[in-house]
Design a protein around this motif. Structure first.
Motif, PDB file in Angstrom:
ATOM      1  N   GLY A 191      29.844  15.774 -23.005  1.00 55.45           N
ATOM      2  CA  GLY A 191      28.918  16.271 -21.814  1.00 55.45           C
ATOM      3  C   GLY A 191      29.519  17.601 -21.481  1.00 55.45           C
ATOM      4  O   GLY A 191      30.520  17.927 -21.618  1.00 55.45           O
ATOM      5  N   LYS A 192      28.757  18.181 -20.449  1.00 57.48           N
ATOM      6  CA  LYS A 192      28.995  19.608 -20.091  1.00 57.48           C
ATOM      7  C   LYS A 192      30.417  19.456 -19.173  1.00 57.48           C
ATOM      8  O   LYS A 192      31.320  20.259 -19.177  1.00 57.48           O
TER       9      LYS A 192
ATOM     10  N   SER B 185      29.239   8.391 -22.462  1.00 58.73           N
ATOM     11  CA  SER B 185      28.742   7.434 -23.256  1.00 58.73           C
ATOM     12  C   SER B 185      29.712   7.050 -24.226  1.00 58.73           C
ATOM     13  O   SER B 185      30.497   8.032 -24.741  1.00 58.73           O
TER      14      SER B 185
ATOM     15  N   SER C 209      23.457  17.893 -15.912  1.00 65.39           N
ATOM     16  CA  SER C 209      23.949  17.619 -17.078  1.00 65.39           C
ATOM     17  C   SER C 209      24.347  16.053 -17.013  1.00 65.39           C
ATOM     18  O   SER C 209      23.722  14.932 -16.831  1.00 65.39           O
ATOM     19  N   ASN C 210      25.793  15.921 -17.062  1.00 70.33           N
ATOM     20  CA  ASN C 210      26.346  14.338 -17.397  1.00 70.33           C
ATOM     21  C   ASN C 210      26.856  13.931 -15.711  1.00 70.33           C
ATOM     22  O   ASN C 210      27.610  12.960 -16.000  1.00 70.33           O
TER      23      ASN C 210
ATOM     24  N   ALA D 257      23.536   9.940 -19.072  1.00 69.68           N
ATOM     25  CA  ALA D 257      23.394  10.262 -17.655  1.00 69.68           C
ATOM     26  C   ALA D 257      21.849  10.108 -17.284  1.00 69.68           C
ATOM     27  O   ALA D 257      21.525   9.796 -16.070  1.00 69.68           O
TER      28      ALA D 257
ATOM     29  N   ARG E 137      33.789  17.776 -17.852  1.00 67.84           N
ATOM     30  CA  ARG E 137      35.149  16.845 -18.269  1.00 67.84           C
ATOM     31  C   ARG E 137      35.825  16.590 -17.162  1.00 67.84           C
ATOM     32  O   ARG E 137      36.435  15.426 -17.238  1.00 67.84           O
TER      33      ARG E 137
ATOM     34  N   ARG F 190      21.081  14.867 -10.575  1.00 68.02           N
ATOM     35  CA  ARG F 190      21.584  14.905 -11.804  1.00 68.02           C
ATOM     36  C   ARG F 190      21.872  16.288 -12.375  1.00 68.02           C
ATOM     37  O   ARG F 190      20.956  16.935 -12.592  1.00 68.02           O
TER      38      ARG F 190
ATOM     39  N   SER G  85      24.652  11.011 -26.579  1.00 70.20           N
ATOM     40  CA  SER G  85      25.337  11.991 -25.768  1.00 70.20           C
ATOM     41  C   SER G  85      25.591  11.462 -24.239  1.00 70.20           C
ATOM     42  O   SER G  85      24.782  10.522 -23.893  1.00 70.20           O
ATOM     43  N   ASP G  86      26.546  12.015 -23.729  1.00 72.04           N
ATOM     44  CA  ASP G  86      26.834  11.772 -22.423  1.00 72.04           C
ATOM     45  C   ASP G  86      25.483  12.203 -21.506  1.00 72.04           C
ATOM     46  O   ASP G  86      25.366  11.436 -20.496  1.00 72.04           O
ATOM     47  N   GLU G  87      25.042  13.184 -21.846  1.00 68.84           N
ATOM     48  CA  GLU G  87      23.986  13.557 -21.087  1.00 68.84           C
ATOM     49  C   GLU G  87      22.723  12.700 -21.001  1.00 68.84           C
ATOM     50  O   GLU G  87      22.105  12.354 -20.150  1.00 68.84           O
TER      51      GLU G  87
ATOM     52  N   ARG H  49      30.806  11.149 -13.239  1.00 64.73           N
ATOM     53  CA  ARG H  49      30.696  11.676 -14.410  1.00 64.73           C
ATOM     54  C   ARG H  49      30.408  10.491 -15.596  1.00 64.73           C
ATOM     55  O   ARG H  49      31.252   9.635 -15.528  1.00 64.73           O
TER      56      ARG H  49
END
Length: 301
Positions: free
Chosen positions: A43-44, A117, A260-261, A128, A46, A258, A123-125, A114
């Motif tokens: 994700g974007k 995944s 990004s993530n 999300a 951290r 939301r 992906s994390d996004e 935050r």
């Protein structure tokens, strides 16, 4: 000399077996279906911001006007905020503020989540997006528009009041249909029957409620729970009016978005001291959305 060919034959057989074994291993390694799958990108975001420092002091003073009436020491305590308990500040943080005055009390709560995944293929996004979608579904937002007759049949909610401010009447689920402006009155719409029978405020009481600055015939401003198109990657707003002891009315406006993530939840609550007063939906919604925009900017810095 007669035994030399036999020795050569044995050496040849051993070499052949070794070559065959290497060939079999090579063939095994090249079997189809063993291609490695590249992991989805992280994700974007951290890390997360420090929640109790995420809202500028000037914004807090605007959100909590009652704090200005308190002694300086108590004001500092209010603006300091109370951090939410969390086990991992890289995954979730939150903070809350509350001010109580003689005429009303207000509180603000923010929550940053935050999303990570644990599936390398997701992906994390994307994860999300799934988490946010469940939150929006749980909010049970009404449809984008009411039917032409204004009965609220599509959503199961009470009809939207035709006046310029919410009536304070909550539906069966506690949510308030609060679309202000005289333009929300079906009788003021083009092609509507002016003689009506729709039970509008103007017809019943001969008054034109323009408390929110609307004028007769002006376009209605939507204050119902709804999706927001201009906040983060995805966002929605909820508006809940509930009794809060001694028949006092408490309104909570929630903005969830939301980017990004990261998923951010804002809850802004107002409760007047008098049971006859109803918290202003428009004011709370505007301030909650403005806070959301500041938090989006803060995450992007």
């Amino acid at each position: 000399m007669a035994y030399v060919p036999g020795a050569v034959l044995i050496v040849a057989l051993v070499a052949g077996c070794s070559a065959g074994t290497e060939g079999d291993a090579s063939a095994t390694d090249s079997k189809p279906g063993t291609l490695s799958v590249s992991a989805a990108p992280p994700g974007k975001y951290r890390t997360l911001p420090e929640a109790c420092r995420a809202i500028p002091l000037a914004t807090l003073k605007d959100l909590l006007p009652g704090a200005a009436q308190l002694p300086e020491v108590q004001q500092e305590q209010v603006y300091e905020g109370t951090p939410a308990g969390t086990f991992d500040t890289d995954r979730r943080v939150g903070c809350s503020w509350k001010s109580e005055a003689a005429d009303a009390s207000r509180s603000v709560t923010i929550d940053f989540e935050r999303v990570v995944s644990y599936d390398p293929a997701v992906s994390d996004e994307d994860r999300a997006r799934e988490v946010y979608a469940k939150k929006e579904e749980a909010a049970d937002l009404p449809s984008a528009s009411l039917p032409p007759d204004g009965t609220g049949k599509e959503t199961g909610k009470d009809p939207v009041p035709p006046g310029g401010s919410p009536t304070g009447k909550a539906g069966a689920d506690g949510k308030t249909d609060a679309t202000p402006g005289a333009g929300a009155d079906p009788e003021s719409s083009p092609g509507a029957d002016p003689a009506g029978g729709t039970g509008s405020t103007d017809a019943a009481g001969g008054t034109d409620d323009t408390a929110d600055g609307g004028t007769a015939g002006s376009p209605a401003e939507n204050l119902q729970p709804r999706v927001l198109d201009t906040l983060g990657d995805s966002a929605f707003l909820d508006d809940l009016l509930t009794p809060a002891g001694s028949a006092a009315q408490q309104r909570t406006v929630s903005v969830v978005f939301r980017t990004s993530n990261v998923i951010v939840t804002i809850r802004y609550t107002a409760q007047p001291a008098l049971s006859t007063e109803v918290p202003d939906s428009k004011e709370l919604q505007e301030k909650a959305q403005a806070l959301g925009e500041k938090l989006v900017d803060g995450l992007s810095e």
